[in-house]
Enzyme design. Structure first.
Site, PDB file in Angstrom:
ATOM      1  N   ILE A   1       0.804  -1.219   0.000  1.00  0.00           N
ATOM      2  CA  ILE A   1       0.000   0.000   0.000  1.00  0.00           C
ATOM      3  C   ILE A   1       0.844   1.279   0.000  1.00  0.00           C
ATOM      4  O   ILE A   1       0.372   2.330  -0.396  1.00  0.00           O
ATOM      5  CB  ILE A   1      -0.987  -0.020   1.188  1.00  0.00           C
ATOM      6  CG1 ILE A   1      -1.879  -1.269   1.089  1.00  0.00           C
ATOM      7  CG2 ILE A   1      -1.835   1.226   1.231  1.00  0.00           C
ATOM      8  CD1 ILE A   1      -2.641  -1.427  -0.215  1.00  0.00           C
TER       9      ILE A   1
ATOM     10  N   TYR B   1      -6.737   5.382  17.564  1.00  0.00           N
ATOM     11  CA  TYR B   1      -7.248   4.152  18.197  1.00  0.00           C
ATOM     12  C   TYR B   1      -6.167   3.651  19.130  1.00  0.00           C
ATOM     13  O   TYR B   1      -4.974   3.839  18.863  1.00  0.00           O
ATOM     14  CB  TYR B   1      -7.599   3.072  17.163  1.00  0.00           C
ATOM     15  CG  TYR B   1      -6.424   2.563  16.360  1.00  0.00           C
ATOM     16  CD1 TYR B   1      -5.623   1.526  16.831  1.00  0.00           C
ATOM     17  CD2 TYR B   1      -6.111   3.128  15.128  1.00  0.00           C
ATOM     18  CE1 TYR B   1      -4.546   1.067  16.099  1.00  0.00           C
ATOM     19  CE2 TYR B   1      -5.025   2.675  14.389  1.00  0.00           C
ATOM     20  CZ  TYR B   1      -4.247   1.641  14.878  1.00  0.00           C
ATOM     21  OH  TYR B   1      -3.166   1.184  14.160  1.00  0.00           O
TER      22      TYR B   1
ATOM     23  N   TRP C   1      -8.645  14.639   7.517  1.00  0.00           N
ATOM     24  CA  TRP C   1      -7.683  14.361   8.571  1.00  0.00           C
ATOM     25  C   TRP C   1      -6.976  15.629   9.055  1.00  0.00           C
ATOM     26  O   TRP C   1      -5.918  15.557   9.670  1.00  0.00           O
ATOM     27  CB  TRP C   1      -6.673  13.303   8.116  1.00  0.00           C
ATOM     28  CG  TRP C   1      -7.280  11.929   8.131  1.00  0.00           C
ATOM     29  CD1 TRP C   1      -8.518  11.590   8.592  1.00  0.00           C
ATOM     30  CD2 TRP C   1      -6.676  10.711   7.673  1.00  0.00           C
ATOM     31  NE1 TRP C   1      -8.728  10.235   8.450  1.00  0.00           N
ATOM     32  CE2 TRP C   1      -7.618   9.673   7.888  1.00  0.00           C
ATOM     33  CE3 TRP C   1      -5.447  10.387   7.103  1.00  0.00           C
ATOM     34  CZ2 TRP C   1      -7.359   8.347   7.557  1.00  0.00           C
ATOM     35  CZ3 TRP C   1      -5.188   9.070   6.764  1.00  0.00           C
ATOM     36  CH2 TRP C   1      -6.126   8.057   6.991  1.00  0.00           C
TER      37      TRP C   1
ATOM     38  N   HIS D   1     -21.210   2.791  -5.328  1.00  0.00           N
ATOM     39  CA  HIS D   1     -21.426   3.477  -6.620  1.00  0.00           C
ATOM     40  C   HIS D   1     -20.586   4.744  -6.715  1.00  0.00           C
ATOM     41  O   HIS D   1     -20.086   5.085  -7.784  1.00  0.00           O
ATOM     42  CB  HIS D   1     -22.912   3.723  -6.863  1.00  0.00           C
ATOM     43  CG  HIS D   1     -23.655   2.420  -7.034  1.00  0.00           C
ATOM     44  ND1 HIS D   1     -23.485   1.621  -8.147  1.00  0.00           N
ATOM     45  CD2 HIS D   1     -24.469   1.739  -6.195  1.00  0.00           C
ATOM     46  CE1 HIS D   1     -24.188   0.497  -7.997  1.00  0.00           C
ATOM     47  NE2 HIS D   1     -24.798   0.552  -6.814  1.00  0.00           N
TER      48      HIS D   1
ATOM     49  N   ASP E   1     -17.597   5.681  -9.283  1.00  0.00           N
ATOM     50  CA  ASP E   1     -17.632   6.995  -9.930  1.00  0.00           C
ATOM     51  C   ASP E   1     -16.316   7.771  -9.777  1.00  0.00           C
ATOM     52  O   ASP E   1     -16.056   8.722 -10.506  1.00  0.00           O
ATOM     53  CB  ASP E   1     -18.803   7.804  -9.344  1.00  0.00           C
ATOM     54  CG  ASP E   1     -19.227   8.951 -10.255  1.00  0.00           C
ATOM     55  OD1 ASP E   1     -19.163   8.775 -11.491  1.00  0.00           O
ATOM     56  OD2 ASP E   1     -19.596  10.017  -9.729  1.00  0.00           O
TER      57      ASP E   1
ATOM     58  N   GLU F   1      -9.059  -1.898   2.360  1.00  0.00           N
ATOM     59  CA  GLU F   1      -8.913  -2.619   3.625  1.00  0.00           C
ATOM     60  C   GLU F   1     -10.118  -3.548   3.752  1.00  0.00           C
ATOM     61  O   GLU F   1     -11.243  -3.108   3.633  1.00  0.00           O
ATOM     62  CB  GLU F   1      -8.908  -1.587   4.746  1.00  0.00           C
ATOM     63  CG  GLU F   1      -8.521  -2.154   6.070  1.00  0.00           C
ATOM     64  CD  GLU F   1      -9.704  -2.566   6.902  1.00  0.00           C
ATOM     65  OE1 GLU F   1      -9.461  -3.238   7.899  1.00  0.00           O
ATOM     66  OE2 GLU F   1     -10.832  -2.234   6.566  1.00  0.00           O
TER      67      GLU F   1
ATOM     68  N   HIS G   1      -2.841  -4.386  11.061  1.00  0.00           N
ATOM     69  CA  HIS G   1      -2.959  -3.726  12.361  1.00  0.00           C
ATOM     70  C   HIS G   1      -2.663  -4.684  13.501  1.00  0.00           C
ATOM     71  O   HIS G   1      -2.698  -4.313  14.656  1.00  0.00           O
ATOM     72  CB  HIS G   1      -4.356  -3.117  12.539  1.00  0.00           C
ATOM     73  CG  HIS G   1      -4.618  -2.043  11.534  1.00  0.00           C
ATOM     74  ND1 HIS G   1      -5.195  -2.313  10.309  1.00  0.00           N
ATOM     75  CD2 HIS G   1      -4.331  -0.722  11.532  1.00  0.00           C
ATOM     76  CE1 HIS G   1      -5.266  -1.183   9.617  1.00  0.00           C
ATOM     77  NE2 HIS G   1      -4.751  -0.212  10.337  1.00  0.00           N
TER      78      HIS G   1
END
Length: 765
Positions: A437, A518, A567, A658, A662, A671, A701
């Protein structure tokens, strides 16, 4: 003079809890050491609020990992795989649920409403056995009381708890979680009885799901739950707290007629429409906790405006029943502005972190009671005026360019299947191409190099040479593993948003503005205070260097505009979409420069697209429209042969598939492993997807290393619903938080599994 704080950050002003947790998990410190840090943090927070004059101080908002997991522990709802044998839940069972352990995976983690915080999702079913298994709420209340501070214990309300849960593995998807109300209420009653016995006079139930679109059956659950708790709660003042959006009229009606409830808390920042409901009907004799200070941003409050809102509410609720509060818990904002020594004074004067917001809440409560601090209010007005008129905020050229976007929908010239053909001719990838990634492990050494360069302890030359060496190491590892599309590992980047923000104008950065994402993981969101533009190329130097080290395709790595927006702490003086379009134009320049530098595969991460989705269905279409449009703006100018990837993490995509289509990316990696292939069900249900797609084959994780068989099994599950020629194989997310001792074997198994399946596919042909 009544003031209240919904909740407070737990990590500590310098991330003390993070370091204590990680030290404990690494076996470097004891449970006693960890508890000592926690005790010190809690008492300093309670004392700080008490000294600031806050009347209703929350307790039980501290957590070692997550407040929903704390509730799961309180209810003894431990999934069977953790082989818990009963009694009080200890740290080892608690952290196994949160993080997994050597033998069993963690519980699923998902977004807390539309914030950047993640909670641990309860796994429930008809056979779940509940028991009162964590006395944390009571012991925290007593802990504060021993310091001479009477607090308001906070519990996640029973109905929201169930609505935030999911059916456990093997339980019918259609199982009604609300059918468990009768099983969990007896435990809530035990907790309440103990709190009463300990001397509590108020209790706060957080029921934030009341702001979502609920059906009649769900609303009825609130009425029956609180009717059932009424006698247990008698003699206590009961506050039901809601936050993150305005509350729909039907839910408001249900909430304000709950039995045994004395007070209601509302988010009046994101829920301005709730004001109309309150003004048109508020039950007499009840307390109104008015959330006028923003718990989710870092801007100083407009005190004069808040005061006038509060004065208008006094007429509705009555002077002695109005309480000044935050819009939600302050855990979603940074901790204390005092620790910001690098921010310039002008920008600093525009800000308020959690500690400052506590002071703002109290100043408003005092002003309401006729003890207005004129100097404090005047300084606040001056800061707001300076922000309005500052030349740093406005850039005419950017404003014009963003306004000019309105006329087009910015699509690439040819359709995705024609583009994929053109790309394959150029890239010549095998079937089931493998990639990662973006990030590779960030070693202690690497962080030291970046830190020393930032502190000017090493020269630019030394820095570039150290980073170059790291990139070359990462390229070599990937070539040895035989991965098809490579990444440079992002050794020069501290964070996927901060790295770009530091090179864009209109952004400011903090030294300690950390917010919990988290567990022990914190993020430091940039502050977007002005118009955004890109003065110089940001990533071209490193991507070009990395591509020169290999003949395999090297992905350019960018963070997309919607993720940078979602973020960051975003300016609140213009609509979010306007800021997003400005960022999109800046990223578009970068994409075009990467292409010109010979980079053939460019990944534009939109990890956070889904999390910006408004909580109300009626507002989804508008958001998705501008968010997806912003993504298309970034890459509408590239050639067909340039392959555009995007990556998304942690979320329910099923309802926005959708919009994802698009976005019109050539390849999307998603993920998928931790949410148990929920994603694949979309394709099973017949959604046609023609672009390349890589649902994550293992969870990064968790430190656990998946076997070749396990990964092969996952790939086969994907091939059952996706065409062979569009499937990619990759981990869930970036590898930056993992160790090389975990990454190498996991990627080895990922490549082996892929080759195994390629062989099977070839022989089947």
């Amino acid at each position: 003079m009544a003031s209240h704080i919904v909740g407070y950050p737990r990590m500590g002003p310098k991330r003390e809890l993070k370091f204590a947790l990680e030290s404990f998990w690494d076996g470097k410190s004891s449970a006693e050491d960890l508890e000592k840090v926690a005790t010190d943090l809690k008492s300093s927070i309670w004392k700080q609020m008490s000294e600031a004059g806050i009347k209703y101080i929350p307790s039980n908002t501290f957590s070692y990992y997550d407040q929903v997991l704390d509730t799961t522990a309180m209810l003894g709802a431990v999934p069977e795989r953790y082989s818990w044998t009963g009694g009080e839940i200890g740290l080892s069972t608690y952290f196994s649920m949160a993080r997994g352990n050597a033998t069993v995976p963690a519980m699923e983690m998902t977004k807390w409403f539309d914030t950047n915080y993640h909670f641990i999702v309860p796994e429930l079913g008809p056979s779940t056995k509940f028991s009162y298994a964590s006395h944390k709420a009571v012991s925290e209340y007593k802990e504060a009381k021993a310091l001479g501070i009477d607090t308001v214990p906070v519990l996640i309300g029973p109905v929201s708890y169930l609505l935030l849960s999911k059916p456990a593995k093997g339980v019918e998807k259609s199982f009604s979680l609300l059918s468990l109300l009768g099983s969990i209420l007896p435990i809530y009653k035990e907790v309440v009885a103990e709190l009463k016995a300990a001397g509590a006079s108020w209790i706060q139930f957080d029921e934030p799901t009341l702001v979502k679109d609920l059906d009649a059956h769900e609303l009825a659950a609130f009425s029956s739950a609180y009717a059932e708790l009424e006698s247990a709660l008698s003699g206590l003042n009961v506050l039901i707290e809601t936050y993150f959006a305005d509350i729909p009229a039907e839910s408001y009606k249900t909430l304000t007629s709950l039995s045994g409830v004395t007070a209601y808390g509302f988010d009046l920042i994101r829920g301005a429409k709730t004001l109309d409901l309150i003004r048109s009907s508020f039950p007499s004799g009840k307390y109104l906790f008015a959330g006028v200070v923003d718990g989710r941003n870092i801007w100083a409050d407009d005190l004069a405006a808040s005061l006038s809102t509060l004065q208008s509410l006094e007429a509705v609720a009555g002077k002695d029943k109005l309480v000044v509060s935050t819009s939600c818990s302050l855990m979603h904002t940074a901790v204390d502005l005092v620790n910001e020594t690098k921010l310039d004074d002008e920008i600093k004067s525009w800000l308020a972190f959690a500690a400052q917001k506590v002071v703002e809440v109290n100043a408003l409560a005092k002003a309401l009671a006729g003890q207005k601090d004129e100097a404090y209010f005047a300084a606040n007005a001056a800061a707001l005026a300076s922000r309005k008129s500052s030349p740093r905020v406005t850039n005419e050229e950017v404003q014009k360019a963003a306004a000019a976007l309105k006329g087009s929908d910015h699509r690439r010239a040819t359709n995705v299947s024609a583009r994929l053909d053109a790309q394959q001719k150029k890239l010549n990838l095998p079937v089931l191409p493998t990639t990662t990634i973006g990030s590779f492990p960030q070693t202690v050494e690497l962080r030291r190099v970046r830190r020393e360069y930032k502190a000017k302890k090493i020269s630019e030359e030394e820095y570039v040479s150290a980073i170059k060496e790291e990139i070359s190491k990462v390229v070599k590892i990937q070539e040895e593993l035989d991965i098809d599309v490579l990444v440079h590992g992002e050794p020069e980047r501290n964070d996927m948003v901060e790295y770009f923000g530091e090179q864009l104008s209109g952004f400011a950065f903090t030294a300690n503005g950390w917010v919990q994402s988290y567990g022990s993981r914190c993020v430091k969101p940039p502050i977007i205070y002005g118009d955004v533009s890109r003065p110089n190329p940001m990533t071209v130097f490193w991507s070009k260097m990395a591509q020169s080290m290999t003949s395999r395709p090297m992905k350019g790595m960018l963070t997309g505009p919607v993720t940078i927006l979602n973020w960051s702490f975003v300016r609140n003086d213009q609509p979010r979409f306007e800021t997003c379009y400005q960022i999109a134009l800046a990223i578009k320049k970068e994409v075009e420069d990467l292409e010109a530098a010979g980079i053939q595969v460019i990944q534009i991460d939109e990890a956070a697209l889904r999390e910006g989705l408004p909580l109300r269905k009626s507002e989804h279409a508008f958001y998705l429209d501008w968010a997806v449009h912003s993504f298309r703006i970034t890459n509408c100018g590239v050639q067909d042969t340039t392959q555009i990837h995007t990556h998304m993490c942690y979320s329910n995509f099923n309802d926005i598939i959708h919009s994802i289509i698009d976005m019109d990316a050539d390849v999307i990696t998603i993920e998928n492993s931790r949410s148990d292939e929920k994603l694949l069900s979309v394709f099973r249900e017949g959604v046609k997807y023609g672009a390349g797609i890589g649902p994550g084959v293992y969870d990064i994780h968790s430190p656990r290393i998946p076997s070749t068989e396990e990964i092969a099994d996952r790939i086969n599950k994907m091939l059952a619903v996706l065409d062979t020629n569009i499937l990619w194989v990759n981990p869930d997310c970036g590898l930056k938080t993992r160790k090389y001792t975990e990454v190498k074997p996991a990627l080895t198994n990922m490549v082996s599994a892929t080759k195994l399946i390629r062989t099977q596919l070839a022989s089947a042909k």
